[in-house]
Design a protein around this motif. Structure first.
Motif, PDB file in Angstrom:
ATOM      1  N   LEU A 134      -0.912   6.821  -1.534  1.00  0.00           N
ATOM      2  CA  LEU A 134      -2.214   6.272  -1.935  1.00  0.00           C
ATOM      3  C   LEU A 134      -2.792   7.137  -3.043  1.00  0.00           C
ATOM      4  O   LEU A 134      -2.354   8.272  -3.254  1.00  0.00           O
ATOM      5  N   ILE A 193      -8.726   9.090  -4.342  1.00  0.00           N
ATOM      6  CA  ILE A 193      -9.522   8.332  -3.366  1.00  0.00           C
ATOM      7  C   ILE A 193      -9.161   8.771  -1.943  1.00  0.00           C
ATOM      8  O   ILE A 193     -10.027   8.973  -1.099  1.00  0.00           O
ATOM      9  N   ARG A 194      -7.887   8.897  -1.685  1.00  0.00           N
ATOM     10  CA  ARG A 194      -7.434   9.225  -0.326  1.00  0.00           C
ATOM     11  C   ARG A 194      -6.304  10.247  -0.387  1.00  0.00           C
ATOM     12  O   ARG A 194      -5.125   9.917  -0.344  1.00  0.00           O
ATOM     13  N   ASP A 224      -5.841   2.224  -3.009  1.00  0.00           N
ATOM     14  CA  ASP A 224      -6.414   2.559  -1.703  1.00  0.00           C
ATOM     15  C   ASP A 224      -6.048   1.448  -0.719  1.00  0.00           C
ATOM     16  O   ASP A 224      -5.316   0.512  -1.061  1.00  0.00           O
TER      17      ASP A 224
END
Ligand code: GTP
Ligand code: SPV
Ligand code: MN
Length: 616
Positions: free
Chosen positions: A58, A62-63, A364
């Motif tokens: 991912l 973001i992650r 994501d």
């Protein structure tokens, strides 16, 4: 055949080494790796999974350090009809489990596992369920040909070198004594069941076999799992060890392995109460364990011990204590959002694995219910282009996140306390569109066991291939009890004898609907209002009002600050008890009674007759 190359540090302990060598000879992997549990090793395995296409990395902005996995559409949930309890006597598995004689099943297992890991690496995972210093902690060794299993197990329980060292020092006799099962490990063998012929490349990102076997040998405490790479079928410390095998160990040693969340509730005066709750799969344990009270509950603190499994034993203080044998959450993704479960959302912000959810264009994850507005485009759980309104789901209904418990903002400071925490109440509850009120309290232990044992729920996506409708799921353990369900209920009645202070029993239903199909209760954080009544009942601070089914709260016993639009009338609808519905309820319990009739405790029959009497 020559021995396959070995990486990592093998044990020097002869008993374990011999077993691994035997299994290597049987499964014939092309390499063996002893898992040390380190960060580096984990990174290498994740890279390997990315390379094979099992994982999609991912977007790290973001992650961070998180991955998406897509399983085969045929391997998305537990398979109850392929799960076996192989005790020597059929009666010990009981009428609710699939059974085969161990001798017969061993023949099948030897045949299935013969060469099953050819062309693949066998990973040796030393793991420990429970805080390693807990008297109940159990060490297991899982052999698996799935790197996906290794990286998930690393989140879900203590794994690696330190566990192996613990076992070795116990075998030498120089580890702290007192653990039940000292110097012993539960052997667990897992294979996806797709051997590779010599020279053939592994180009299947999710190998699995159409023929699946999830097999438990309760007397020899062994687990063999074949053909599936998914969740409860493959992460053998979880349902197989911590519930099915542990329930047998618990029966023999006066403790209980339960499909329960454990939650701490601290009131503004600083008094803390722990509650354990058994809800069937996908019926709200993770959500309740992570509850955030409404803002009107200032001064209250909630904390989580565990969201899926509890091991409970009579502590020397006379109370029932609980530990969570896991160290991570394998939670249902769909329906989870910052609105419904912000604590879960925070827990999976990084270092997490997502299985069978959608992949957004910015790298994501997304699933139904995550946001009100779906993204304009994504790749669905089957790897296909997806748009809102395309008629397909972005995520499978049983899509899951694997997140480390230590990342949970409301983790209880006692969550790794080897002595566990004292439990003051049991809550039972399934998905019941009618009949079951929002909450009621059982009159006593005997009645409470009856209430838990007769619990029913509409079936969910957590298990494959079940027919729709309400099914009886005693204590939410129907798929997880490793022995005869009737004996299991006896064990529940017996446990009372070992205690001087008893938990109270409650039944809840967040899922009651009106004629239009709308939920009658807002649920999620608002469940705090129900929990407050339960805590107050445990502390003797509020009256219960007697009805034929148990004690209930009045509208005025509930705190409705901030929920003023939920009227007295709405409350009565959610709390409604109907003689007619309950007479039907008793009749529909008949199936369970017929099935369990012989081994069922007589208390269960008395309780049903008492209830019938109160209803007439
Ligand atoms: P397993 O991990 O399968 O054992 O499930 P679980 O018991 O932990 O269930 P979980 O908390 O993951 O909830 C399952 C589903 O029920 C999710 O989609 C939730 O959004 C939904 N859910 C949970 N609590 C509530 C509630 O209070 N009300 C309503 N309406 N839905 C809920
Ligand atoms: C359940 O089905 O109750 C789960 C998910 O918690 S699994 O680990 O797949 O059993
Ligand atoms: Mn579960």
């Amino acid at each position: 055949m020559s021995n396959p190359p070995v990486t990592g540090t093998p044990t020097a302990e002869p008993k374990l080494l011999q077993w691994v060598e035997e299994m290597v000879a049987l499964c014939k992997p092309s390499a063996v790796h002893w898992v040390d549990g380190s960060e580096d090793e984990n990174q290498q395995l994740c890279d390997l999974l990315v390379e094979k296409g099992t994982f999609t990395r991912l977007n790290p902005e973001i992650r961070p350090n998180s991955y998406l996995a897509r399983s085969k559409p045929s391997d998305v949930a537990r398979v109850e009809d392929r799960t076996f309890i192989c005790s020597r006597r059929k009666g010990n598995a009981g009428p609710t489990n699939n059974w085969m004689h161990p001798r017969e099943m061993k023949v099948i297992m030897n045949e299935k596992f013969d060469g099953s890991m050819a062309g693949r690496t066998m990973y040796v995972i030393p793991f420990c369920m429970g805080p390693p210093d807990s008297p109940l902690a159990k060490i297991g060794i899982e052999l698996t040909d799935s790197a996906y299993v290794v990286v998930n197990m690393r989140i879900m329980c203590h794994t690696g070198r330190h566990v192996l060292e613990r076992y070795e020092s116990e075998m030498r006799g120089d580890a702290p004594k007192g653990r039940q099962g000292y110097g012993y490990f539960v052997p667990c063998v897992h294979s996806v069941g797709v051997p590779l012929a010599a020279g053939v490349e592994d180009n299947d990102p999710w190998p699995c076999n159409d023929e699946k076997y999830i097999v438990h040998f309760p007397e020899t405490r062994e687990i063999w799992s074949y053909g599936s790479g998914y969740g409860g079928n493959a992460l053998l410390g979880k349902k197989c060890l911590a519930l099915r095998i542990a329930s047998c160990i618990g029966r023999d040693n006066n403790w209980m392995a339960e499909h329960m969340l454990v939650l701490g509730l601290e009131s503004p005066d600083g008094e803390k109460t722990y509650i354990a709750g058994a809800f069937p799969s996908a019926c709200g344990k993770t959500n309740l364990a992570m509850i955030v009270p409404p803002k009107e509950y200032e001064g209250w603190k909630t904390s989580i011990i565990g969201d899926d499994i509890a091991w409970l034993w009579p502590h020397k203080d006379g109370r029932l204590h609980a530990i969570n044998p896991e160290t991570g959450y394998f939670g249902v993704a769909p329906g989870t959002s910052y609105e419904t479960n912000p604590i879960a959302m925070e827990s999976m912000k990084e270092n997490s694995i997502f299985t069978n959810v959608g992949l957004t264009d910015d790298g994501d994850v997304w699933w139904e219910g995550l946001t009100k507005e779906p993204p304009a485009h994504l790749i669905d759980w089957k790897g296909e282009d997806w748009e809102p309104g395309c008629g397909r789901l972005a995520a499978h209904p049983n899509a899951r996140f694997t997140a480390p418990a230590k990342q949970c903002p409301t983790i209880d400071p006692e969550w790794q306390n080897p002595e566990g925490v004292p439990v003051s109440a049991f809550i039972f509850g399934g998905r019941r569109p009618s009949t079951m009120p929002l909450v009621y309290q059982a009159f006593n232990w005997s009645h409470g066991v009856y209430v838990g044992a007769t619990m029913g729920s509409e079936v969910t996506a957590a298990a494959a291939g079940l027919k729709a409708g309400v099914r009886r799921d005693p204590m939410a353990m129907l798929p997880f009890c490793g022995y005869n369900m009737g004996d299991y209920l006896h064990h529940w009645y017996d446990m009372r004898r070992h205690l001087t202070e008893f938990p109270r029993f409650f039944h809840v239903n967040w899922f009651r609907r009106d004629d239009e199909g709308n939920y009658l209760w807002p649920g999620f954080g608002q469940n705090m209002r129900v929990l407050e009544w339960i805590v107050n009942r445990c502390r003797g601070k509020v009256a219960g009002h007697e009805t034929p089914i148990g004690w209930r709260p009045k509208y005025s016993d509930f705190n409705f600050d901030g929920l003023e639009n939920f009227s007295h009338y709405d409350f009565e609808k959610a709390m409604n008890f109907s003689y007619d519905e309950w007479k039907e309820e008793i009749i529909s319990q008949g199936e369970l009674y017929m099935k369990l009739y012989d081994p069922m405790p007589k208390e269960m029959i008395y309780q049903k007759e008492l209830l019938t009497g109160r209803l007439s």
